[in-house]
Write a protein that holds these residues in place. Structure first.
Motif, PDB file in Angstrom:
ATOM      1  N   VAL A  85       0.952   5.621   6.954  1.00 32.68           N
ATOM      2  CA  VAL A  85       2.193   5.885   7.673  1.00 32.68           C
ATOM      3  C   VAL A  85       3.043   4.625   7.724  1.00 32.68           C
ATOM      4  N   ASP A  86       4.323   4.781   7.353  1.00 32.95           N
ATOM      5  CA  ASP A  86       5.284   3.689   7.470  1.00 32.95           C
ATOM      6  C   ASP A  86       5.759   3.662   8.927  1.00 32.95           C
ATOM      7  N   ARG A  87       5.349   2.619   9.645  1.00 31.11           N
ATOM      8  CA  ARG A  87       5.696   2.490  11.059  1.00 31.11           C
ATOM      9  C   ARG A  87       6.805   1.452  11.212  1.00 31.11           C
ATOM     10  N   ASP A  88       8.032   1.905  10.984  1.00 28.89           N
ATOM     11  CA  ASP A  88       9.194   1.031  11.119  1.00 28.89           C
ATOM     12  C   ASP A  88       9.064  -0.186  10.206  1.00 28.89           C
ATOM     13  N   GLY A  89       8.706   0.073   8.936  1.00 28.26           N
ATOM     14  CA  GLY A  89       8.601  -1.000   7.956  1.00 28.26           C
ATOM     15  C   GLY A  89       7.278  -1.733   7.962  1.00 28.26           C
ATOM     16  N   ARG A  90       6.305  -1.206   8.691  1.00 31.79           N
ATOM     17  CA  ARG A  90       4.987  -1.841   8.781  1.00 31.79           C
ATOM     18  C   ARG A  90       3.918  -0.808   8.453  1.00 31.79           C
ATOM     19  N   GLU A  91       2.778  -1.287   7.973  1.00 30.60           N
ATOM     20  CA  GLU A  91       1.624  -0.415   7.776  1.00 30.60           C
ATOM     21  C   GLU A  91       0.513  -0.874   8.690  1.00 30.60           C
ATOM     22  N   ALA A  92       0.188  -0.070   9.670  1.00 25.44           N
ATOM     23  CA  ALA A  92      -0.921  -0.331  10.581  1.00 25.44           C
ATOM     24  C   ALA A  92      -1.621   0.994  10.811  1.00 25.44           C
TER      25      ALA A  92
ATOM     26  N   TYR B 110       0.802  -1.215   0.000  1.00 23.13           N
ATOM     27  CA  TYR B 110       0.000   0.000   0.000  1.00 23.13           C
ATOM     28  C   TYR B 110       0.841   1.275   0.000  1.00 23.13           C
ATOM     29  N   ILE B 111       1.980   1.248   0.671  1.00 21.73           N
ATOM     30  CA  ILE B 111       2.849   2.419   0.673  1.00 21.73           C
ATOM     31  C   ILE B 111       3.890   2.320  -0.442  1.00 21.73           C
ATOM     32  N   GLY B 112       4.477   1.135  -0.606  1.00 23.16           N
ATOM     33  CA  GLY B 112       5.507   0.954  -1.625  1.00 23.16           C
ATOM     34  C   GLY B 112       4.965   0.914  -3.039  1.00 23.16           C
ATOM     35  N   GLU B 113       4.025   0.003  -3.316  1.00 17.03           N
ATOM     36  CA  GLU B 113       3.488  -0.149  -4.668  1.00 17.03           C
ATOM     37  C   GLU B 113       2.451   0.911  -5.022  1.00 17.03           C
TER      38      GLU B 113
END
Length: 219
Positions: free
Chosen positions: A40-47, A30-33
């Motif tokens: 928000v990118d939360r330390d490599g995670r999306e939540a 969702y953030i990368g593609e």
């Protein structure tokens, strides 16, 4: 063989690694593609704020590769995308809510399992499992907010989506709110399209089907 696991706050402790992997995949997709700038990118995670107690995750898990797809279901009586962020997507007021109405969000399939020109077989397995789970739980109606091109796609699967309002532009996308009924007919249509003749739904740690209560504890 891929299985689709039901994960909520009752059995989430059994799936800590898988839940973390799924948040990382969501970030990549969702953030990368898709470049969804509101996330928000939360330390490599999306939540987000909807990963709360009461959310249900259906994660497709491969014995070798781990999480390869999934989706999230939100109870209609708690905040959802449609009720809390995009109320303009639904002109029907009040929107129905209760234990038999839920909201469908964050459907994904990892890139290596996708197929060109159609929803992949893995995607079909996830959606069949979602319908199975919801019917077992007594859910009769789902609603969703998605890019408008999803509506003809799910019509082709045998669903009967109903518009909740007019499509609208947002952040370079055209979004639409819609609802659909959870029926055996739609499930059978998807099974026929994807040649799925048996269930892959797993309820590890949950026992017999039991509607998810509002008062279950957080993961």
């Amino acid at each position: 063989m891929v299985s689709v696991h039901v994960i909520n706050s009752v059995n989430g402790h059994l799936y800590r690694d898988e839940l973390d992997q799924h948040y990382r995949i969501r970030r990549d997709i969702y953030i990368g593609e898709h470049k969804w700038r509101a996330l928000v990118d939360r330390d490599g995670r999306e939540a987000d704020q909807f990963d709360y107690p009461g959310a249900v995750y259906l994660l497709a898990i491969d014995p070798k590769d781990g999480v390869v797809g999934g989706t999230r279901l939100l109870p209609s009586w708690k905040p959802t995308l449609l009720s809390a962020v995009f109320p303009q997507a639904a002109s029907v007021r009040p929107m129905p809510e209760g234990p038999d109405v839920w909201e469908w969000t964050r459907f994904f399939v990892v890139k290596s399992r996708r197929e060109e020109h159609r929803l992949s077989r893995l995607g079909g397995q996830i959606l069949c499992s979602m319908f199975e789970y919801l019917m077992e739980e007594g859910v009769r109606e789902m609603r969703s907010l998605a890019e408008a091109w999803w509506i003809p796609r799910i019509q082709g699967l045998g669903w009967r989506p109903r518009a909740l309002g007019l499509p609208f532009p947002h952040d370079g996308l055209t979004l639409a709110g819609f609802s659909f009924d959870i029926t055996q007919e739609a499930l059978q249509s998807m099974r026929g399209i994807y040649d799925i003749d048996e269930s892959c739904l797993v309820r590890r740690g949950l026992g017999e089907p039991l509607p998810v209560r509002e008062d279950i504890h957080a993961i």
